[in-house]
Enzyme design. Structure first.
Site, PDB file in Angstrom:
ATOM      1  CE  LYS A 173       8.696  19.318  18.065  1.00 45.10           C
ATOM      2  NZ  LYS A 173       7.658  20.381  18.005  1.00 45.10           N
ATOM      3  CD  GLU A 248       9.089  21.809  34.337  1.00 47.80           C
ATOM      4  OE1 GLU A 248       7.837  21.889  34.448  1.00 47.80           O
ATOM      5  OE2 GLU A 248       9.823  22.738  33.986  1.00 47.80           O
ATOM      6  CB  CYS A 282       5.113  24.035  34.492  1.00 48.19           C
ATOM      7  SG  CYS A 282       6.754  24.692  34.743  1.00 48.19           S
ATOM      8  CD  GLU A 383      -0.343  22.530  33.786  1.00 48.36           C
ATOM      9  OE1 GLU A 383      -0.252  21.657  32.910  1.00 48.36           O
ATOM     10  OE2 GLU A 383       0.647  23.065  34.311  1.00 48.36           O
TER      11      GLU A 383
HETATM   12  P1  ADP Z   1       1.315  21.679  25.154  1.00 51.01           P
HETATM   13  O1  ADP Z   1       2.445  22.064  26.066  1.00 51.01           O
HETATM   14  O2  ADP Z   1       1.033  22.672  24.086  1.00 51.01           O
HETATM   15  O3  ADP Z   1       0.127  21.090  25.805  1.00 51.01           O
HETATM   16  P2  ADP Z   1       2.739  19.345  24.317  1.00 51.01           P
HETATM   17  O4  ADP Z   1       3.083  18.883  25.654  1.00 51.01           O
HETATM   18  O5  ADP Z   1       2.101  18.368  23.414  1.00 51.01           O
HETATM   19  O6  ADP Z   1       1.773  20.547  24.259  1.00 51.01           O
HETATM   20  O7  ADP Z   1       3.997  20.008  23.606  1.00 51.01           O
HETATM   21  C1  ADP Z   1       5.276  20.180  24.125  1.00 51.01           C
HETATM   22  C2  ADP Z   1       6.283  19.788  23.053  1.00 51.01           C
HETATM   23  O8  ADP Z   1       6.078  18.404  22.732  1.00 51.01           O
HETATM   24  C3  ADP Z   1       6.140  20.536  21.720  1.00 51.01           C
HETATM   25  O9  ADP Z   1       7.439  20.765  21.187  1.00 51.01           O
HETATM   26  C4  ADP Z   1       5.384  19.549  20.863  1.00 51.01           C
HETATM   27  O10 ADP Z   1       5.603  19.727  19.489  1.00 51.01           O
HETATM   28  C5  ADP Z   1       5.967  18.235  21.328  1.00 51.01           C
HETATM   29  N1  ADP Z   1       5.139  17.054  21.058  1.00 51.01           N
HETATM   30  C6  ADP Z   1       3.809  16.991  20.861  1.00 51.01           C
HETATM   31  N2  ADP Z   1       3.409  15.715  20.627  1.00 51.01           N
HETATM   32  C7  ADP Z   1       4.522  14.949  20.684  1.00 51.01           C
HETATM   33  C8  ADP Z   1       4.769  13.544  20.548  1.00 51.01           C
HETATM   34  N3  ADP Z   1       3.804  12.677  20.284  1.00 51.01           N
HETATM   35  N4  ADP Z   1       6.036  13.110  20.704  1.00 51.01           N
HETATM   36  C9  ADP Z   1       7.034  13.975  20.987  1.00 51.01           C
HETATM   37  N5  ADP Z   1       6.863  15.308  21.104  1.00 51.01           N
HETATM   38  C10 ADP Z   1       5.631  15.796  20.962  1.00 51.01           C
END
Ligand code: ADP
Length: 492
Positions: A173, A248, A282, A383
């Site tokens: 995903k 990570e 990161c 961060e």
């Molecule tokens: P960012 O790195 O933009 O702060 P996230 O950590 O939310 O955002 O996003 C990293 C990945 O996690 C993306 O692929 C995002 O679509 C996905 N993501 C966001 N919310 C969820 C969730 N509730 N469950 C699983 N995956 C998620």
């Protein structure tokens, strides 16, 4: 030019069940690049089923043959390097020079993990004269990969390549900001002819597609890279079906400068550490801790050099820094700089958007240094994920180790110190998954990568990643023809 794409599931190109689509945009210009299906839980269910169906045959494919499939993928990536680099530049704001290097780095990363296919192995255990005991590494089954937008090609392959090499199948995903890159990788994999269902991509949003992937009971391991908050959600979802987990998450990397360091080198490396990828990394070296003896000299040099960084067209070879990935990310960075000022920090350079009207179309932010910072401030603890460096002074070794470790994060740390005994002493005392001594390396896929504390769980890369993509089976075999012991005398 806008292109509309499909998802890749079970070797086929599919629309989402819902029929809905969403746009991917160029963060440097705001231009729409194309649409992809807005996948949801139904699509995740189809993809996981396809991956589960493909699993037995893939598991039983000889390990060296699995490795060779991945070598073909690496070669095909190289053959399309120009096209992929262009997409990295237009969809995720990597300037072209860096993007080309990243495609090559990704190909090498796949090759490293291809080599694990026939090298990961179990052990024999000294179980006594009457018994042979051994362990066997077996693939876990369907693996889920939830990927962020900052390195949209490399970060997919960093986890998918070892998963596939070790006999698992994968459902990816990608981030909603960079779905076209995942589809482009699927095109490469499809062209190579990897068996259907081994690699699947469901494009979509986090809550709609990421969450159902993490929660799917047939997903046996989840690799997540992203924010702490989302990582915690993924961890909770994984708990229900006890999936293996590698997380990570964020970082607030301390860069510690000792009085004997070479100032010019420190300035150059500090710029690379915080401005590379516009600070959206990161391990970005975002917390500069400089000994009092060098503080003024280092800061003066940094302020001058930050002011000269060339922002601009991602395809112009002279460009040195790209935009932030989205409006949301821009607002986050602007918000943090304001918070810093309210807390008493001083903007030494940058601190806003560039004046150039051409750059106003994209999410550009100036390279920024905040001085007069203390370790308690939010800008020093949280961060920011942008080109914002916070700088602090120190005088004593114990004091700086305390400052470095006084952080909710523990992903990486850097030490600039010519006295190697001192450097290594400090390295052993830092709470960080990676410590860089007198160098700033971004990432080396031959070494383990992961964090302490809120920075995550588990390790990617190196041989350490094998644990995440395999189950260890213990097989105990009696070497005796007849059982002589009375069952009541057995210890258990
Ligand atoms: P960012 O790195 O933009 O702060 P996230 O950590 O939310 O955002 O996003 C990293 C990945 O996690 C993306 O692929 C995002 O679509 C996905 N993501 C966001 N919310 C969820 C969730 N509730 N469950 C699983 N995956 C998620």
């Amino acid at each position: 030019m806008s292109t509309d794409k499909l998802m890749y599931i079970g070797g086929e190109w599919l629309e989402s069940n819902s029929g809905q689509r969403f746009e991917s945009e160029n963060p440097a210009t705001g231009e729409q690049l194309g649409t992809v299906p807005r996948g949801n839980g139904d699509d995740i269910a189809v993809a996981v089923a396809a991956a589960a169906e493909a699993f037995p045959a893939w598991r039983d494919t000889p390990p060296d043959a699995r490795g060779r499939w991945l070598l073909r993928v690496a070669a095909a990536l190289r053959a399309r390097a120009d096209e992929l680099a262009l997409l990295l530049a237009t969809e995720s704001g990597h300037y072209l020079g860096k993007a080309q290097g990243l495609v090559e780095f990704t190909a090498q990363n796949i090759e490293f993990h291809a080599g694990l296919a026939d090298k990961a192995r179990g052990a024999t255990i000294p179980a006594g004269p009457g018994r042979l005991a051994l362990t066997r590494l077996e693939p876990v089954g369907v693996t889920g990969h939830i990927v962020p937008w900052n390195y949209p090609l490399f970060l997919i392959t960093r986890s998918v390549a070892p998963a596939i090499a070790l006999g698992n199948t994968a459902v990816v995903k990608p981030a909603e900001q960079t779905p076209l890159m995942a589809v482009a990788l699927a095109e490469v994999i499809d062209e190579v002819g990897l068996p259907a269902g081994v690699f699947n991509v469901v494009t979509g949003f986090g809550e709609e597609a990421g969450a159902p992937l993490a929660a799917h009971p047939d997903v046996r391991s989840i690799t997540f890279t992203g924010s702490v908050e989302t990582g915690q959600l993924v961890m909770r979802a994984a708990a229900d079906h006890m999936a293996k987990l590698t997380l990570e998450l964020g970082g607030k990397t301390p860069v510690i400068v000792f009085p004997d360091a070479d100032v010019e080198t420190v300035i150059e490396a500090t710029m690379q550490g915080i401005l590379s990828r516009c600070g959206q990394v990161c391990i970005a070296g975002s917390r500069l801790l400089v000994h009092d003896d060098l503080y003024d000299e280092v800061l003066e040099g940094l302020v001058e050099r930050f002011g000269q960084v060339k922002l601009g067209d991602m395809l112009d070879p002279a460009t040195q820094m790209g935009p932030l990935v989205s409006q949301e990310q821009l607002q986050r960075v602007e918000g943090y700089v304001e918070i810093g000022q309210q807390e008493g920090a001083e903007v030494l350079v940058g601190g806003g958007r560039p004046d150039d009207p051409q750059l106003q179309k994209g999410y550009f932010y100036l390279p920024t240094v905040l001085g007069n910072v203390t370790n308690e401030m939010r800008v020093a603890r949280e961060e920011i994920f942008g080109p914002v460096l916070v700088a602090m002074r120190w005088r004593d070794e114990d004091e700086v180790i305390g400052m470095a470790n006084d952080s909710p994060y523990g992903l990486a740390a850097a030490i600039w110190c010519k006295d190697i005994t001192r450097a290594l002493r400090v390295a052993t005392r830092l709470e960080a998954g990676g410590v860089f001594v007198n160098e700033w390396i971004g990432e080396d896929f031959k070494a383990p990568h992961g964090g302490y504390k809120l920075s995550g769980i588990g390790r990617e890369n190196g041989f350490e990643c094998i644990e995440h993509y395999t189950e260890t089976k213990h097989i105990a075999i009696s070497l005796e023809d007849e059982k002589t012991e009375n069952w009541c005398d057995a210890p258990l």
